[in-house]
Design a protein around this motif. Sequence first.
Motif, mmCIF file in Angstrom:
data_model
loop_
_atom_site.group_PDB
_atom_site.id
_atom_site.type_symbol
_atom_site.label_atom_id
_atom_site.label_comp_id
_atom_site.label_asym_id
_atom_site.label_seq_id
_atom_site.Cartn_x
_atom_site.Cartn_y
_atom_site.Cartn_z
ATOM 1 N N GLY A 305 -11.514 6.197 45.404
ATOM 2 C CA GLY A 305 -10.204 6.760 45.086
ATOM 3 C C GLY A 305 -9.372 5.863 44.189
ATOM 4 N N ILE A 306 -8.711 6.464 43.220
ATOM 5 C CA ILE A 306 -7.939 5.680 42.240
ATOM 6 C C ILE A 306 -6.697 5.056 42.856
ATOM 7 N N ARG A 307 -6.018 5.745 43.763
ATOM 8 C CA ARG A 307 -4.796 5.163 44.335
ATOM 9 C C ARG A 307 -5.096 3.878 45.081
ATOM 10 N N GLU A 308 -6.203 3.884 45.824
ATOM 11 C CA GLU A 308 -6.574 2.691 46.582
ATOM 12 C C GLU A 308 -6.962 1.548 45.648
ATOM 13 N N TYR A 309 -7.639 1.855 44.564
ATOM 14 C CA TYR A 309 -7.977 0.799 43.606
ATOM 15 C C TYR A 309 -6.726 0.214 42.949
ATOM 16 N N LEU A 310 -5.796 1.075 42.554
ATOM 17 C CA LEU A 310 -4.588 0.585 41.879
ATOM 18 C C LEU A 310 -3.727 -0.269 42.804
ATOM 19 N N ALA A 311 -3.828 -0.043 44.109
ATOM 20 C CA ALA A 311 -3.029 -0.812 45.071
ATOM 21 C C ALA A 311 -3.674 -2.136 45.447
ATOM 22 N N ALA A 312 -4.935 -2.353 45.062
ATOM 23 C CA ALA A 312 -5.632 -3.595 45.416
ATOM 24 C C ALA A 312 -5.050 -4.771 44.631
ATOM 25 N N GLY A 313 -4.873 -5.899 45.307
ATOM 26 C CA GLY A 313 -4.255 -7.066 44.677
ATOM 27 C C GLY A 313 -4.907 -7.502 43.371
ATOM 28 N N PRO A 314 -6.237 -7.650 43.298
ATOM 29 C CA PRO A 314 -6.867 -8.094 42.050
ATOM 30 C C PRO A 314 -6.687 -7.115 40.891
ATOM 31 N N VAL A 315 -6.328 -5.876 41.200
ATOM 32 C CA VAL A 315 -6.048 -4.886 40.154
ATOM 33 C C VAL A 315 -4.566 -4.896 39.808
ATOM 34 N N ARG A 316 -3.743 -4.800 40.823
ATOM 35 C CA ARG A 316 -2.302 -4.662 40.637
ATOM 36 C C ARG A 316 -1.655 -5.945 40.109
ATOM 37 N N ASP A 317 -2.035 -7.075 40.681
ATOM 38 C CA ASP A 317 -1.303 -8.316 40.400
ATOM 39 C C ASP A 317 -1.376 -8.771 38.941
ATOM 40 N N PRO A 318 -2.546 -8.768 38.282
ATOM 41 C CA PRO A 318 -2.566 -9.196 36.874
ATOM 42 C C PRO A 318 -1.735 -8.300 35.965
ATOM 43 N N VAL A 319 -1.719 -6.989 36.263
ATOM 44 C CA VAL A 319 -0.937 -6.079 35.433
ATOM 45 C C VAL A 319 0.547 -6.331 35.629
ATOM 46 N N ARG A 320 0.969 -6.419 36.885
ATOM 47 C CA ARG A 320 2.387 -6.668 37.159
ATOM 48 C C ARG A 320 2.826 -8.024 36.628
ATOM 49 N N ALA A 321 1.944 -9.020 36.732
ATOM 50 C CA ALA A 321 2.295 -10.355 36.244
ATOM 51 C C ALA A 321 2.533 -10.337 34.748
ATOM 52 N N LEU A 322 1.700 -9.621 34.008
ATOM 53 C CA LEU A 322 1.877 -9.563 32.558
ATOM 54 C C LEU A 322 3.186 -8.873 32.207
ATOM 55 N N PHE A 323 3.468 -7.747 32.863
ATOM 56 C CA PHE A 323 4.720 -7.045 32.583
ATOM 57 C C PHE A 323 5.920 -7.874 33.021
ATOM 58 N N GLY A 324 5.806 -8.558 34.166
ATOM 59 C CA GLY A 324 6.906 -9.392 34.636
ATOM 60 C C GLY A 324 7.179 -10.563 33.721
ATOM 61 N N ARG A 325 6.113 -11.191 33.226
ATOM 62 C CA ARG A 325 6.285 -12.329 32.307
ATOM 63 C C ARG A 325 6.970 -11.883 31.027
ATOM 64 N N LEU A 326 6.570 -10.730 30.509
ATOM 65 C CA LEU A 326 7.176 -10.236 29.277
ATOM 66 C C LEU A 326 8.646 -9.893 29.490
ATOM 67 N N ALA A 327 8.959 -9.293 30.643
ATOM 68 C CA ALA A 327 10.349 -8.949 30.927
ATOM 69 C C ALA A 327 11.217 -10.207 31.001
ATOM 70 N N THR A 328 10.658 -11.282 31.609
ATOM 71 C CA THR A 328 11.389 -12.539 31.697
ATOM 72 C C THR A 328 11.622 -13.132 30.315
ATOM 73 N N GLU A 329 10.586 -13.102 29.484
ATOM 74 C CA GLU A 329 10.716 -13.647 28.137
ATOM 75 C C GLU A 329 11.745 -12.893 27.315
ATOM 76 N N GLN A 330 11.827 -11.577 27.512
ATOM 77 C CA GLN A 330 12.757 -10.763 26.726
ATOM 78 C C GLN A 330 14.200 -10.987 27.126
ATOM 79 N N THR A 331 14.451 -11.486 28.355
ATOM 80 C CA THR A 331 15.814 -11.718 28.804
ATOM 81 C C THR A 331 16.318 -13.114 28.452
ATOM 82 N N ARG A 332 15.441 -13.948 27.930
ATOM 83 C CA ARG A 332 15.857 -15.311 27.599
ATOM 84 C C ARG A 332 16.677 -15.340 26.312
#
Length: 332
Positions: A305-332
Amino acid sequence: MGATVVYVHGNGNKVREELLKSQWDRALFGTDMGSASRMAYWAPVRYPDPLPDRQDDRTEDDPTEDDPTEDDPTEGGPGGIEELPGPGAQAPPEEFVAQVLAEARREAAASAGTEKGAARDPAAEERLAGWLRDMAWFADTLVGDDLSAGSGASDTPRVLPLPGFARKQAFRLLVERTYKDVHAYFFGGAGPAMREVVRAALPASGNGPLVVVAHSLGSIVAYEVLREEQRPVDLLVTVGCPLAIREVQDVLALPPAVPGGTSVWHNASDLRDLVALDHTLRPEYAPVDLVTDHLVTNSSANHHGIREYLAAGPVRDPVRALFGRLATEQTR
């Protein structure tokens, strides 16, 4: 420029594009991402009408659940199993395989001579059929009642919260639909149109960081497009991916390799996912230092199932980290 995530869905029919994109957004990010995300929605190439909004994806999600999308697509409890047949005679794996092969070839033959027709390659079809046979036999090993008991640890998943006949039906539904869509992609003339959908969903090069998240057959389609395009991709994530399987590699347009321009590739699968079967991309896709394989727990009924895969840490965390890092950089 902000980052863009492009989703490439897997086999089987789907709900309408906007709803499907929102479901993936909420499963991965917890919120709708608006214009920051796109769905490469190739389902209409194979299926003329989308699933009703309240109907589950019976190939990739839990066939025992009621529709979980009304409030939160990441939530949902067990429902009835009225859509699965009761216990009875089940065709042995070889007979089941022969039936699926025959149906897939009939579909391919029906498209021959049309604009989307494709030349049949019997030798290549037979190689890919080896994967179908492995899926079918492995499915039967996962339906024994003794497999439903865990070790007693709270985080140990049970195989399926269903009686054996229903588990077999769930697995065989996954095997049948997966193979017929993959066959249509490689041999039924659907491949070019499916790749064009993915190509059109990719933003123009230079418009900011790009993440591609692909599931199941969608990982094959996304991979072949990126392999051809050789365009910059900051993060490629594949889940429930069959690209490590030799029979699939044999029918790819180009030899296995990390697509040029891809900086990081994360691949995640559940050991019980029949579509993945082989869980390690890294040995075959060079350069190996760009690829990381993860084994995760997918608690959906067919472990695909796709929902379960998207919720898994090794899937979710790298994507969120990239978006979070970019958001931080844009606010500087």
